[in-house]
Each structure stands twice: as structure tokens, then as C-alpha cells.
Design an enzyme around this catalytic site. Structure first.
Site, PDB file in Angstrom:
ATOM      1  N   ARG A 128      -3.314-106.544   9.000  1.00  0.00           N
ATOM      2  CA  ARG A 128      -3.872-106.269  10.321  1.00  0.00           C
ATOM      3  C   ARG A 128      -2.914-105.374  11.095  1.00  0.00           C
ATOM      4  O   ARG A 128      -2.179-105.798  11.978  1.00  0.00           O
ATOM      5  CB  ARG A 128      -4.165-107.584  11.044  1.00  0.00           C
ATOM      6  CG  ARG A 128      -5.360-108.286  10.414  1.00  0.00           C
ATOM      7  CD  ARG A 128      -5.930-109.387  11.249  1.00  0.00           C
ATOM      8  NE  ARG A 128      -7.289-109.696  10.813  1.00  0.00           N
ATOM      9  CZ  ARG A 128      -8.030-110.662  11.327  1.00  0.00           C
ATOM     10  NH1 ARG A 128      -7.562-111.404  12.305  1.00  0.00           N
ATOM     11  NH2 ARG A 128      -9.257-110.881  10.881  1.00  0.00           N
ATOM     12  N   GLN A 179      -7.388-100.999  10.579  1.00  0.00           N
ATOM     13  CA  GLN A 179      -8.438-101.716  11.318  1.00  0.00           C
ATOM     14  C   GLN A 179      -9.833-101.398  10.792  1.00  0.00           C
ATOM     15  O   GLN A 179     -10.689-102.284  10.689  1.00  0.00           O
ATOM     16  CB  GLN A 179      -8.358-101.377  12.806  1.00  0.00           C
ATOM     17  CG  GLN A 179      -7.215-102.073  13.529  1.00  0.00           C
ATOM     18  CD  GLN A 179      -7.182-101.728  15.005  1.00  0.00           C
ATOM     19  OE1 GLN A 179      -7.754-100.728  15.432  1.00  0.00           O
ATOM     20  NE2 GLN A 179      -6.502-102.545  15.782  1.00  0.00           N
ATOM     21  N   ASP A 197     -10.834-103.474   7.621  1.00  0.00           N
ATOM     22  CA  ASP A 197     -10.679-104.922   7.719  1.00  0.00           C
ATOM     23  C   ASP A 197     -12.022-105.642   7.589  1.00  0.00           C
ATOM     24  O   ASP A 197     -12.758-105.802   8.569  1.00  0.00           O
ATOM     25  CB  ASP A 197     -10.009-105.254   9.054  1.00  0.00           C
ATOM     26  CG  ASP A 197      -9.674-106.720   9.202  1.00  0.00           C
ATOM     27  OD1 ASP A 197     -10.043-107.514   8.320  1.00  0.00           O
ATOM     28  OD2 ASP A 197      -9.039-107.077  10.219  1.00  0.00           O
ATOM     29  N   SER A 233     -12.524-108.918   9.814  1.00  0.00           N
ATOM     30  CA  SER A 233     -12.887-108.717  11.218  1.00  0.00           C
ATOM     31  C   SER A 233     -14.351-108.329  11.363  1.00  0.00           C
ATOM     32  O   SER A 233     -15.065-108.851  12.228  1.00  0.00           O
ATOM     33  CB  SER A 233     -11.993-107.640  11.850  1.00  0.00           C
ATOM     34  OG  SER A 233     -10.678-108.124  12.011  1.00  0.00           O
ATOM     35  N   TYR A 241      -3.505-114.166  13.544  1.00  0.00           N
ATOM     36  CA  TYR A 241      -4.044-115.518  13.487  1.00  0.00           C
ATOM     37  C   TYR A 241      -3.123-116.459  14.248  1.00  0.00           C
ATOM     38  O   TYR A 241      -1.927-116.210  14.430  1.00  0.00           O
ATOM     39  CB  TYR A 241      -4.137-116.012  12.039  1.00  0.00           C
ATOM     40  CG  TYR A 241      -5.158-115.289  11.205  1.00  0.00           C
ATOM     41  CD1 TYR A 241      -6.485-115.691  11.210  1.00  0.00           C
ATOM     42  CD2 TYR A 241      -4.796-114.210  10.404  1.00  0.00           C
ATOM     43  CE1 TYR A 241      -7.436-115.040  10.427  1.00  0.00           C
ATOM     44  CE2 TYR A 241      -5.737-113.550   9.629  1.00  0.00           C
ATOM     45  CZ  TYR A 241      -7.049-113.975   9.643  1.00  0.00           C
ATOM     46  OH  TYR A 241      -7.985-113.324   8.880  1.00  0.00           O
TER      47      TYR A 241
END
Length: 372
Positions: free
Chosen positions: A121, A126, A129, A132, A229
Site C-alpha cells: 500500500r 494504489q 490494489d 481496496s 491496517y
């Protein structure tokens, strides 16, 4: 360079790892694209749409024959990939730390397993990902699933027959899924509150028009935990949070839990005793049910009732929005491979930062540092 897009074989999986959009984009890079017949059926994509985009649509054997890269949503077992080129890349979600036998199978087959769920991350990754993009849809769908089970309206309604109060929705865990759940519940007119162990999420909650519920007397995590996280909290914080949550839960109509810790069982957020304090007809959606569950009594793949509270534990929530989930997943894969595409080599060449993070097997060996 041949890229194969396979039909998913996992039970209940309706997503697909490629779409006509990404087929066109891969073709523009100079790749040959082969799609297994019926691959897009669950996501409402016809074989003809792939063919029109420039893919060769055929059976699994022909699709895999000589494939240099295989794309999947859930990684297939290695023994189902017969015919792929020696050392072929397989980019998919592997459940890397929960299914070691699958990873061992890839090493034995000489395939290079690229676990998309381990994508770091970082800013430049991005758009690659998959966690996500899929979590975003999970948060959205969780609210719709809750509304379907709730049996009452979400927004406040003023009618000639009287006023209906807005539903009270509490989101536990304010990551990607939690933020989307807040936004969706707000759009539906609910009165929304949310909590997280990361104090930095307070501003995000407020920005969406929800009420932050935080432990004040014990420090939480300042900023983000590892990889974005949350991490496990101290016993002191856990006790204070349980006390705070217990008082708040009793007043809620709908609760959505989203807390996950990579590589570990999901943390328990709601106990049976806490469920018993909620009003009959309330709904709890456990988005972490497949990782052990945030809610005591939640059942994978089922909707159960305890103390008059309905607990929703659907499997594979992104697959319940298969068309959009496939579109986002396929773009993640395209963004990943195209970012490393070497025009001279006619194929992607990974750098160490991304490659070392997601590569599980290579040259017949397990190479990921966390799997040794």
C-alpha cells in the site's frame, strides 16, 4: 506474449479477471489475449464481447496452451494449469498465508505465483490494489444487504400518518470498506456513527457526515497501522473499547463490522452478550466472517438469528456485485502489468519493490520472505 484469462472455478465466484476493456488495452501493448469460453458469464460479459475486443475465445486447454501470463480472481490450483508456458506468471488472489498447500503446488509446478492481495500500500501501487477496489464494493453491498434484512426504512420520513425515524447505523472499522459503508448509509438517509482504533480516522468519519465514537481515556493508534491496517491493541484499550461499544450497540438498528488483521484471524468486536442488548429486528453484517468473524455467532455463508438479531455472514461479498467488481479487478491487473511493461522485451519486468512484495514462488522454489 500470451495472456490467458480463465473462467473461475471456485464455488460461487462470479467475477472474472479480464474484461473487454482490458483485453483491448493489453492488445494495444502487443499481447495476444486468450479467454476461456464462459469466463465472463457471471459478470454479464458475453464471449462475443471478448471476441469483438480482440481476444481468442476457446476452451480451457487452448486458452492455457503456451500462456506466459495467467490472470485469475481466485488463484486456481496449480494442477489445473497444464499447458501454460514453463515459469508462467499467475496473477491472482492466493490467500497466501492461509493456503500453504496451494503455494507449494505452484512451486512444484515451476509457476511464478504473484499474490495480488500482497500488493504494497504505497502511492504508486494504489491503482493496482485489488483489496481496496473490492473492499470498496463490499462496504457498499454490506449496507444494501443490511437494508434487505432490516425490514424498515432507512431515512426519516414525514407522512400524514406520522413520522418514521431514521435508521441508526454503526460502522466498526473505518478502512476502505468501512468508509464506503458510512457513505452508502448516509446516502440512504441513515443516522450513522463509526469507530476505529486508529484515532486518525476521526476526521474521515466527520468528513462523511457521521459521528465518531472513540475511546477517550486510553490512547489508540495515532495514524495508520502497518500497511494501512489497524494492529492489535493493548488489553487496557480493548477493555475500554468494549465498554464504550456495549453502551452504543444497544441503541443501534444496524451494525456493520469490517475489521481485519492481515495474516491473522479477525478480531472479535461483538460478543454474544453484547448482541443480547440489541433490540429485536436489528441487523449485524459481519464482513470479516470468512476470516474468523468479528461477531460471535456469525456463520460463513448464512444469515442467522440470535436474541432476535439477524447476523449476516455472506461469502465473497464483492462477487455479489460481480459486474462492477470484475471491472475494477481487471483494471487493477492491467494497471499492474502495464506499469512494468518493457516494450523491448515485449512483456512486463517487475522491479524489486513490487516483485519481492507479491512474488510467492519462482524457479520451483518458495521465495517470499514471510513464507519461510
Amino acid at each position: 506474449m500470451k495472456i490467458a484469462i480463465l473462467r473461475e472455478q471456485a464455488a460461487g465466484e462470479r467475477r472474472v479477471a479480464g474484461t473487454p476493456e482490458t483485453v483491448r488495452k493489453f492488445a494495444a501493448l502487443g499481447a495476444e489475449i486468450a479467454v476461456e469460453a464462459g469466463a465472463g458469464e457471471g459478470a454479464a460479459i458475453a464471449d462475443a464481447a471478448y471476441a469483438e475486443a480482440g481476444a481468442i475465445v476457446s476452451d480451457r486447454t487452448a486458452t492455457l496452451a503456451g500462456a506466459d501470463i495467467v490472470l485469475g480472481v481466485q488463484a486456481p490450483a496449480a494442477d489445473t494449469l497444464t499447458g501454460a508456458a514453463p515459469g508462467a506468471w499467475v496473477a491472482a488472489v492466493f490467500n497466501s498465508f492461509g493456503d500453504r498447500a496451494r503455494v507449494d503446488g505452484y512451486a512444484a509446478a515451476g509457476l511464478e505465483a504473484l499474490a495480488m492481495e500482497l500488493m504494497p500500500r504505497i502511492t504508486r501501487a494504489q491503482s493496482m490494489d485489488v483489496l481496496s477496489s473490492q473492499s470498496n464494493l463490499s462496504g457498499y453491498k454490506a449496507v444494501l444487504d443490511a437494508a434487505a434484512e432490516y425490514g424498515r426504512a432507512f431515512p426519516m420520513m414525514m407522512t400524514a400518518a406520522g413520522t418514521i425515524s431514521a435508521a441508526r447505523v454503526f460502522v466498526m472499522g473505518v478502512g476502505v470498506a468501512g468508509l464506503q459503508a458510512i457513505a452508502t448509509a448516509r446516502r440512504l438517509g441513515a443516522q450513522v456513527s463509526a469507530t476505529d482504533v486508529r484515532s486518525a480516522t476521526r476526521e474521515q468519519i466527520l468528513s462523511l457526515g457521521a459521528k465518531p465514537i472513540f475511546v477517550e481515556k486510553v490512547a489508540g493508534i495515532e495514524g495508520e497501522g502497518s500497511g494501512g491496517y489497524a494492529t492489535e491493541m493493548t488489553p487496557e484499550y480493548q477493555a475500554a473499547q468494549a465498554e464504550l461499544v456495549s453502551g452504543h450497540l444497544a441503541k443501534q438498528d444496524i451494525v456493520i463490522t469490517t475489521a481485519l488483521i492481515p495474516g491473522r484471524a479477525a478480531p472479535r468486536l461483538i460478543s454474544d452478550a453484547q448482541l443480547a442488548t440489541m433490540r429485536p429486528g436489528s441487523v449485524v453484517v459481519d464482513l470479516a466472517v470468512e476470516a474468523g468473524g468479528n461477531v460471535e455467532g456469525s456463520v460463513v455463508g448464512d444469515v442467522v438469528e440470535r436474541h432476535g438479531v439477524r447476523i449476516v455472514g455472506h461469502r465473497n461479498v464483492p462477487s455479489r456485485v460481480a459486474a462492477d467488481a470484475s471491472a475494477l479487478f481487471a483494471r487493477n491487473l492491467y494497471n499492474f502489468l502495464s506499469a512494468f511493461w518493457d516494450k523491448d522485451a515485449g512483456r512486463p519486468v517487475l522491479d524489486a519493490e513490487i516483485g519481492d512484495a507479491i512474488r510467492l514462488t519462482k524457479g520451483g522454489q518458495i521465495v517470499h520472505a514471510k513464507l519461510h
